[in-house]
Design a protein around this motif. Sequence first.
Motif, short mmCIF file in Angstrom:
data_model
loop_
_atom_site.label_atom_id
_atom_site.label_comp_id
_atom_site.label_asym_id
_atom_site.label_seq_id
_atom_site.Cartn_x
_atom_site.Cartn_y
_atom_site.Cartn_z
N ASP A 119 -61.20 -38.77 31.56
CA ASP A 119 -62.29 -38.95 32.52
C ASP A 119 -63.53 -38.28 31.95
O ASP A 119 -63.67 -37.05 31.97
N GLY A 120 -64.44 -39.10 31.37
CA GLY A 120 -65.62 -38.54 30.74
C GLY A 120 -66.51 -37.78 31.69
O GLY A 120 -67.09 -36.75 31.34
N LYS A 121 -66.61 -38.25 32.92
CA LYS A 121 -67.45 -37.58 33.92
C LYS A 121 -66.88 -36.20 34.25
O LYS A 121 -67.62 -35.21 34.33
N GLU A 122 -65.56 -36.11 34.44
CA GLU A 122 -64.93 -34.84 34.77
C GLU A 122 -65.11 -33.83 33.65
O GLU A 122 -65.36 -32.63 33.89
N LEU A 123 -64.99 -34.29 32.39
CA LEU A 123 -65.14 -33.37 31.26
C LEU A 123 -66.54 -32.77 31.22
O LEU A 123 -66.71 -31.55 31.06
N LEU A 124 -67.56 -33.59 31.38
CA LEU A 124 -68.93 -33.09 31.34
C LEU A 124 -69.22 -32.14 32.50
O LEU A 124 -69.95 -31.16 32.35
N GLU A 125 -68.63 -32.42 33.66
CA GLU A 125 -68.85 -31.55 34.81
C GLU A 125 -68.08 -30.24 34.68
O GLU A 125 -68.55 -29.20 35.12
N ARG A 126 -66.90 -30.29 34.07
CA ARG A 126 -66.11 -29.07 33.93
C ARG A 126 -66.79 -28.09 32.99
O ARG A 126 -66.76 -26.88 33.20
N TYR A 127 -67.42 -28.61 31.95
CA TYR A 127 -68.11 -27.76 30.98
C TYR A 127 -69.62 -28.01 31.03
O TYR A 127 -70.26 -28.27 30.02
N LYS A 128 -70.16 -27.94 32.22
CA LYS A 128 -71.58 -28.27 32.41
C LYS A 128 -72.51 -27.30 31.70
O LYS A 128 -73.67 -27.61 31.42
N ASP A 129 -72.03 -26.09 31.37
CA ASP A 129 -72.87 -25.12 30.68
C ASP A 129 -72.72 -25.20 29.16
O ASP A 129 -73.34 -24.42 28.43
N PHE A 130 -71.92 -26.14 28.69
CA PHE A 130 -71.74 -26.26 27.24
C PHE A 130 -73.03 -26.71 26.56
O PHE A 130 -73.73 -27.60 27.04
N SER A 131 -73.34 -26.09 25.45
CA SER A 131 -74.48 -26.50 24.64
C SER A 131 -74.13 -26.36 23.17
O SER A 131 -73.24 -25.57 22.79
N ILE A 132 -74.81 -27.11 22.33
CA ILE A 132 -74.58 -27.04 20.89
C ILE A 132 -75.92 -27.22 20.20
O ILE A 132 -76.72 -28.09 20.56
N LYS A 133 -76.17 -26.37 19.23
CA LYS A 133 -77.47 -26.36 18.55
C LYS A 133 -77.24 -26.25 17.05
O LYS A 133 -76.36 -25.52 16.59
N VAL A 134 -78.05 -26.99 16.29
CA VAL A 134 -77.99 -26.92 14.84
C VAL A 134 -78.92 -25.82 14.36
O VAL A 134 -80.10 -25.78 14.73
N LEU A 135 -78.40 -24.90 13.55
CA LEU A 135 -79.20 -23.83 12.98
C LEU A 135 -79.46 -24.14 11.51
O LEU A 135 -78.52 -24.35 10.73
N GLN A 136 -80.73 -24.18 11.13
CA GLN A 136 -81.11 -24.43 9.73
C GLN A 136 -81.28 -23.10 9.03
O GLN A 136 -82.14 -22.29 9.41
N GLU A 137 -80.46 -22.85 8.02
CA GLU A 137 -80.54 -21.60 7.29
C GLU A 137 -80.80 -21.89 5.81
O GLU A 137 -80.74 -23.03 5.37
N GLU A 138 -81.09 -20.84 5.05
CA GLU A 138 -81.45 -21.03 3.65
C GLU A 138 -80.37 -21.76 2.87
O GLU A 138 -80.65 -22.58 2.01
N ARG A 139 -79.12 -21.46 3.16
CA ARG A 139 -78.03 -22.05 2.39
C ARG A 139 -77.41 -23.27 3.08
O ARG A 139 -76.35 -23.75 2.66
N GLY A 140 -78.05 -23.79 4.12
CA GLY A 140 -77.54 -24.97 4.78
C GLY A 140 -77.62 -24.86 6.28
O GLY A 140 -78.48 -24.18 6.82
N ILE A 141 -76.70 -25.53 6.97
CA ILE A 141 -76.73 -25.58 8.43
C ILE A 141 -75.50 -24.91 9.01
O ILE A 141 -74.46 -24.77 8.35
N LYS A 142 -75.62 -24.49 10.26
CA LYS A 142 -74.50 -24.02 11.05
C LYS A 142 -74.67 -24.57 12.46
O LYS A 142 -75.76 -24.99 12.85
N LEU A 143 -73.59 -24.56 13.21
CA LEU A 143 -73.64 -25.02 14.59
C LEU A 143 -73.43 -23.84 15.53
O LEU A 143 -72.46 -23.09 15.39
N ASP A 144 -74.34 -23.69 16.46
CA ASP A 144 -74.24 -22.65 17.48
C ASP A 144 -73.71 -23.31 18.76
O ASP A 144 -74.41 -24.08 19.40
N VAL A 145 -72.44 -23.02 19.07
CA VAL A 145 -71.82 -23.63 20.26
C VAL A 145 -71.67 -22.56 21.34
O VAL A 145 -71.27 -21.43 21.06
#
Length: 468
Positions: free
Chosen positions: A68-94
């Motif tokens: 249930d895609g709707k239930e998943l998004l509502e259960r983790y409504k505070d979830f966020s993910i951001k791409v961090l650009q660093e000198e040696r490449g990228i990382k993900l901030d979850v």
Amino acid sequence: MKDIHDYTGGGAGQSTTTIDAVVSPVGPLKVLSKVEMAKLLDASQSGLYTLFRSCALAVLNSGNYLDDGKELLERYKDFSIKVLQEERGIKLDVRGAPASAFVDGKMIRGISEHLFAVLRDVLYASAEIQHNPKFDLSTPEGTTDAVFHMLRNADILFSGVEPRMVVCWGGHSISREEYDYTKDVGYQLGLRGLDICTGCGPGAMKGPMKGATIGHAKQRIAGGRYLGITEPGIIAAEAPNPIVNQLAILPDIEKRLEAFVRTGHGIVVFPGGAGTAEEIFYLLGILLHPDNRDIPFPLILTGPADSADYFERINEFLGATLGEEAQQRYQIIVDDPAQVARAMQEGMQHVRDFRRHTGDAYYFNWQLKINPEFQRPFQPTHANMSALELHKNQAPHDLAANLRRAFSGIVAGNVKDEGIRAIEQHGHFEIHGDPSIMKPVDELLASFVAQNRMKLPGKTYHPCYKIV
């Protein structure tokens, strides 16, 4: 950096543990362009970021099946993910990610690989495929070329490898006996050196892969391939299972289905619900086209002894709607995993001989003709569902295309976030058509509901359609 905390979500009294972490990339994607970064850094964008976030959350929730895609998004409504650009490449901030994706605060490697596969495929489709004049998605050739490039970018296509990829379709909600049977079939396929491709989720998508790992291990086959192909709308309901070691996310269900039939050399269908019926109609609609009549494509429907009635009903339904010619394009094998594997291996030989004789690639079925009706994305709105042409005054492959759309809409209203919200807002989809077609459709769907094939065990199914 990692922080663990609890909050209550997804229903009264249900505790969900989450983790905040910064994750380093696993795989080849380690740098991004400034344009790609700009798209992903702006969380206010309703397009690419929202798409990336929902797919990433589904991957991180792997193993906690919701369908249930709707239930998943509502259960983790505070979830966020951001791409961090660093000198040696990228990382993900979850942040606010499901804790089950981590062991002792460190993300499980397989889930990390899937997470960066999502980033790779979402970015590639956005930057290189959509709105690119190089790919004319209004033509069959342009769409097929786009599918090829997306699979090549995902490192899915290998030259010099003889046909051995078996696509396995079937339901995410199946009985324990049926699940064990899918493992037995996968084991027999693995013993014969065949690889497995599925929709990458639970149930009949996980079982064949699990069985094949044992078959490959017994034969000391290193590098067995367990390919998962999915799309953003369905990934929350069918999150990649842990066995998938290659993952590709296509932009929509139509390109996902084309990826299956272009990369697979044969297909095994296990018991399932509306989604499995959609896949059957898709493939049979293509195989029934006159231009594809002589192209070998082994198709086997199989299940344990208790599934015999299920396949008898499917066979009768296909005969009543698409006719005897459609029934001749597949074989039904009940309760005999070894025979399924032998028949598939024999079919692979025919595919190999045909491809060699015609000069077609082993890794991509270029010769298969796929009409625009099977490639054009279908938006399951109430108006589009009501307007489907479900009558016999058309070629069988055209009727198959419309029946495929009908079942696709039912899947959307059943498990996809957007479809569930549309049903909540506007009520049931209304499906119209000739009684000679709609009666079998209604009976087939009713049997799926009675057999609990529309939802995971323990979940209440609420129909999203009405047969008019």
